[in-house]
Structure formats: C-alpha cells, structure tokens
Design a protein around this motif. Structure first.
Motif, PDB file in Angstrom:
ATOM      1  N   PHE A 194       0.823  -1.205   0.000  1.00 49.39           N
ATOM      2  CA  PHE A 194       0.000   0.000   0.000  1.00 49.39           C
ATOM      3  C   PHE A 194       0.864   1.266   0.000  1.00 49.39           C
ATOM      4  N   GLU A 195       1.961   1.228   0.763  1.00 48.83           N
ATOM      5  CA  GLU A 195       2.846   2.402   0.794  1.00 48.83           C
ATOM      6  C   GLU A 195       3.464   2.671  -0.576  1.00 48.83           C
TER       7      GLU A 195
ATOM      8  N   TYR B  96      -0.564  12.404   2.462  1.00 49.07           N
ATOM      9  CA  TYR B  96      -1.668  11.872   1.669  1.00 49.07           C
ATOM     10  C   TYR B  96      -3.009  12.218   2.296  1.00 49.07           C
TER      11      TYR B  96
ATOM     12  N   ASN C  31       6.572  11.176   3.762  1.00 42.04           N
ATOM     13  CA  ASN C  31       6.295  10.485   2.497  1.00 42.04           C
ATOM     14  C   ASN C  31       7.332  10.799   1.433  1.00 42.04           C
TER      15      ASN C  31
ATOM     16  N   LYS D 286      -7.291  11.758   2.480  1.00 40.17           N
ATOM     17  CA  LYS D 286      -8.206  10.608   2.473  1.00 40.17           C
ATOM     18  C   LYS D 286      -8.471  10.177   1.034  1.00 40.17           C
TER      19      LYS D 286
ATOM     20  N   ASP E  43      -6.489  10.595  -1.536  1.00 40.76           N
ATOM     21  CA  ASP E  43      -5.304   9.909  -2.060  1.00 40.76           C
ATOM     22  C   ASP E  43      -5.328   8.436  -1.690  1.00 40.76           C
ATOM     23  N   LYS E  44      -5.660   8.177  -0.414  1.00 37.68           N
ATOM     24  CA  LYS E  44      -5.657   6.789   0.064  1.00 37.68           C
ATOM     25  C   LYS E  44      -6.728   5.971  -0.636  1.00 37.68           C
ATOM     26  N   ASP E  45      -7.898   6.595  -0.858  1.00 39.62           N
ATOM     27  CA  ASP E  45      -8.970   5.904  -1.586  1.00 39.62           C
ATOM     28  C   ASP E  45      -8.515   5.576  -3.008  1.00 39.62           C
TER      29      ASP E  45
ATOM     30  N   CYS F 147       0.504   9.063  -5.551  1.00 36.22           N
ATOM     31  CA  CYS F 147      -0.262  10.275  -5.223  1.00 36.22           C
ATOM     32  C   CYS F 147       0.636  11.422  -4.794  1.00 36.22           C
TER      33      CYS F 147
ATOM     34  N   SER G 189       0.778   4.189  -2.781  1.00 38.82           N
ATOM     35  CA  SER G 189       0.458   5.566  -2.375  1.00 38.82           C
ATOM     36  C   SER G 189       1.411   6.581  -2.994  1.00 38.82           C
TER      37      SER G 189
END
Lengths: 256, 284
Positions: A99-100, A115, B163, A117, A119-121, A106, A103
C-alpha cells in the motif's frame, strides 16, 4: 481526459537527437502518439529504448529537437504520465508495504507530500483495478515478480495520468502472469494512451496497435507489418520466435 | 549494576545523569536518521561526514584558542563543517555519479587532515583521542540542550515530509517524476544526518559513528515490515544499547563508547546467526 487534450498528440517528438558524451544514441527521431494509442517500443539492447523513455518523461534533455506531452514540455506535463519502471531494480530488503508503494503515485499533490483521504482511496482503487487489493498490507519484498509488476502498475494508476509508460514490464514474469497482464493493459487502454518498452516482440504484436523500432533511429510500423524480414532488419538476424498477427484493427494500419 | 543505579542518584555525579539523559534523548535522531541511512544505503556518506567533523573541531579549537574568537568553538565548527560536507556530498551525488566513491573517500581523508593540521597549530595540548573515540561522560548542559533541539527538528521535519523522504529513499527516479524536488529532499536528509552525526561524535567518537548509526537500524530492520516500525524499534534498541553500555562501562571501568558499540554489534551478530539458523531449519 479533457476534450482539449485529445485534439493534441499525447506524445510528439520532433527532429530529436541525443548523445551520451560523444556517442550518438538517437538521431532524427520523429514520433507522434495519439490519445488512446497503444505503441510498443522494441529494438536491440543499447539501441536507445530506455534513453527514448527517459527523454519522453523528461529525465534527460534532448541535444536537439523537442519533446511535447499534450503540447507541453515533459517537466511541466510530468504529472499526466503514469510511469512503470522495471521492478528488478528495487532493493529486496527495503521494508515497505504494498500500500505504501502504491500511495507514492499520489505524491506531488501537496508541498509536504502528506496523503489525503482521497489519495488513500485512490491508491486502494488502483489496487482493486489491478486485482491485488488483498495484498495491500503485505511487504513489497514478500510477493512474487508478477504481483510486484502489478503493484508498480497500480502505483502508476494512482497517479491518475493520461499516459501509461512501461519499461520492460514482462521481463522475468511467467507466461500466465503475462497473459493476465495484457488483459489488464487492454482494459486500461480504453482510457489511457499506452507506451511500452519490451525486447520480446512475440506477445506484443497481439495487443499493440503500432510498433516503434528503436535502433539509433525510430521507425514506426503498424503491427500487421511485423514480418520476419522486418525483424531480421531490426535485430540483424538474431531471431526469437515471433507470433504474427493478421487480424489488426483499422487503427493498426495507420502510417506516419 | 547496583553501583550504576547508586551512581545515577549520587548528587556528586551530575555528569553521569547528563550522560544517561543525553544518550536516551539522542537515540531519537540516531534511530530515525539511522533508519534512512540504512535503507538508502549511504553509511559511507555518513562516515565521510563524521570524519570531516574533525576538520570543524580543529577549526573551532584553533579560532577559539589561537585567534581568540570567543563565540566559535569546536562545537560550532563541527556543526558548520558537517553541514558544509552534507551540501558538498549532495552536489557530488547529483553531478559526479561515476566517480562518487572517489570524491567521498577524498573528502573523508581531507576533513581529518585539515582537522589535525589546525590542532597542530593550536597552542596548548589538545588530545584528539577524545574526539576520535568520544566520551559521553564529558557531555555538558549545552550538549544536552543541543540534543533536545535536534530531537524537535528531526521529529518535525521527518513528520512533515515523511512520504517524500520515504519516496526518495525507495525510488528517487519515480519521486522526481511525481514532481518531488528530490535534490532538495536528499540535501535535507543529508543535513539532518550531518547534525545527528555531530551529536554521535560527542557520544561515541568519529571512528565509531557509523556503527551506532547503522547497527540499531539494522537490528530493527530484522523485525520491521515498514520504515515507521523500523524507526520506532531502532530508537528503542539504540537507547537500550546506550543505557546498557553505560552501565557496563561504569561497572567494569571501561571506556563507554567502545562498550556501547561492542554490545550493539554483539546483538546484531546474534540476531543474524539466529535468523540464519531459522532459515536453515526451515529448509529441512
């Protein structure tokens, strides 16, 4: 994809040449890729395939000539490109979850790179599209080669680009994963322009509308023209098994 | 160990409490920055910065004692030169990709040479040993405040740009294509590493900086599924090594720096052999 962009070529290269130090790698390159086109870049090792990709995404600058992405310079249009590098170059011991990795597609939305919400979706949605949502929490190092390839594609999709550029994605993945991979590309090609580098021409011919042969110069062929003679010419006689394709769609016969 | 705790509460031994507190609070930047250094595989760059620090220490000593500049001592010299080395190394990695290791090696040696030359011209006796091998028992209140400030700086910057740091360590090229200014992020990372290294020089000395920066993170890496976990464990392991090392060094009357390093290395080796044995057992 906005209406304005579809009237322009997704990728337009004019009279480009590039050399590393004194060695000329690419000369007189002209290439135009339209929106929703799918083009496969083939050629011998050292022929300039990767260099061409780096020029398109703006990691290298041409000596002469121009590269335009939807009419803009590559540096300005970078965020419209989803880029899938070869997975083999990753540090296998790097502790990071699937997942990272996804991500990261994004990034570029904000100054700090945090990120939202949304972005995570988007990252999760990309994992679903590539069919690996169940791997989200797994370490990137623990999954198979084919799965890693999908993770990198999911990361490129999370970027929400209009162009997908893939660098030798089928190297080191098994036959079955390769079939699934081209099914996925077919689906993605409905909304994205696809440009892929490969050194195995076999499968490529069944999916791609056009083929760009890169060996210092770039020559474009519709897939239907891909014959033994042409390949002998490209690779200088060193042949692999080739699958011919004779049921090309109409776009496949366009010639620049 | 009982004497160790007695020493901690002894009002006549305040330096001991400072040493312990400094060690525990310094573990935060050591663990966090150490994790980045390990995953990005730049421990040789950390080594070069550490050795350049001697140049700064020499310059500081010289300016303070020979020229009489009161506001510029070895600590200021160390910080300035460490940051300068970070900038130079960031530029080198961007523009001299093929010869990067030679430039790093040269910088490594030149930093030390300059430091020793300055020390030779500094009046009075200066013992370079305490800089080369460090002595956490000599930390002052000023050092402790430096540690606290560095804690805040590292936590805030890494928290904000986590990040981007992660992306630059994992896949710099992709990060660049996502519009991340990777050159600046990498420079920021090296500058944070430089400040952390100045602190490490104080605790374990120039020669052993790399060990205390990378061993806790490497141990933590064995148990971690992601970088955040690795940082957290790395901080805990680092604090553990420092506290335990100080205790052992006090009980056995041995220099603290080497004891800390030997303990950290022993744990790392044990872990490596253990996971290797487990692998072999798993195969049968």
């Amino acid at each position: 994809m906005s209406g304005a962009s579809s009237s322009q070529a997704a990728i337009a290269i004019r009279d480009l040449s590039f050399s590393y130090d004194t060695q000329l790698v690419l000369a007189d390159v002209n290439l135009e890729v339209n929106s929703l086109d799918s083009i496969c870049v083939v050629g011998p090792n050292g022929g300039g395939k990767s260099t061409l990709i780096k020029l398109i995404v703006g990691l290298l600058l041409p000596d002469t000539g121009t590269v335009r992405i939807f009419g803009e310079k590559p540096e300005a249009a970078r965020l419209r490109i989803g880029y899938v590098p070869q997975y083999a170059r990753y540090d296998p011991q790097f502790p990071i979850s699937v997942f990272e990795v996804v991500s990261m597609g994004c990034l570029g939305g904000s100054f700090t790179g945090r990120y939202s919400k949304e972005d995570k979706d988007r990252a999760m949605e990309s994992l679903r599209i590539t069919g690996i949502a169940d791997l989200a929490a797994r370490p990137f190092s623990s999954i198979s080669g084919g799965q890693r390839q999908r993770v990198l594609i999911a990361r490129a999709l999370a970027s929400r680009g209009d162009i997908l550029i893939l660098d030798e994605p089928t190297a080191n993945i098994d036959h079955e994963s390769e079939l699934q991979f081209f099914d996925l590309l077919t689906e993605l090609n409905k909304s994205m322009t696809i440009l892929m580098v490969t050194h195995e021409v076999g499968f490529a011919s069944t999916f791609f509308k056009r083929i760009a042969c890169v060996n210092k110069q770039v020559v474009i062929h519709p897939t239907s023209e891909l014959t033994g003679d042409l390949i002998r010419e490209m690779y200088g006689g060193d042949l692999q098994m080739i699958r011919h394709d004779h049921c090309c769609s109409s776009e496949g016969h366009q010639h620049d | 160990m009982t004497e160790f705790f007695a020493a901690l509460s002894d009002p006549n031994l305040p330096f001991f409490r400072y040493a312990l507190l400094t060690g525990v609070f310094a573990s935060l930047p050591f663990g966090i920055i150490g994790t980045f250094v390990v995953v990005r595989r730049i421990s040789y760059i950390a080594g070069a910065i550490a050795h350049c620090v001697l140049g700064g220490i020499g310059l500081g000593l010289y300016l303070e004692k020979a020229v009489g500049v009161t506001w510029f001592g070895p600590m200021q010299g160390a910080v300035v030169v460490a940051l300068l080395a970070a900038v130079v190394l960031a530029l080198v990695s961007r523009y001299a990709s093929q010869r990067e290791d030679s430039v790093i090696g040269a910088l490594w040696a030149v930093g030390m040479a300059v430091g020793l030359l300055f020390i030779a011209r500094t009046p009075g006796y200066v013992d370079p040993m305490s800089y080369l091998f460090g002595n956490i028992l000599l930390v002052s209140r000023e050092d402790f405040l430096f540690v606290l400030a560095l804690d805040v700086v590292v936590l805030v910057l890494v928290g904000l740009f986590y990040n981007k740091f992660l992306a630059v360590c994992f896949d710099e090229e992709f990060a660049r294509l996502r519009g991340v200014h990777t050159g600046w992020i990498y420079l920021l990372l090296l500058c944070l590493a430089a400040l952390t290294i100045v602190l490490l020089v104080r605790v374990v000395g120039i020669v052993m900086v790399i060990a205390l920066l990378t061993l806790p993170a490497s141990v933590a890496g064995n148990f971690s599924r992601n970088i955040l976990q690795m940082m957290f464990l790395s901080v805990l392991f680092c604090a553990g090594f420092v506290v335990f090392g100080l205790g052992v060094s006090y009980s056995l009357d041995l220099p603290s720096g080497p004891v800390i390093i030997v303990i950290a290395a022993a744990v790392y080796l044990l872990l490596l052999s253990f996971s290797r044995l487990k692998q072999l057992a798993g195969r049968q």
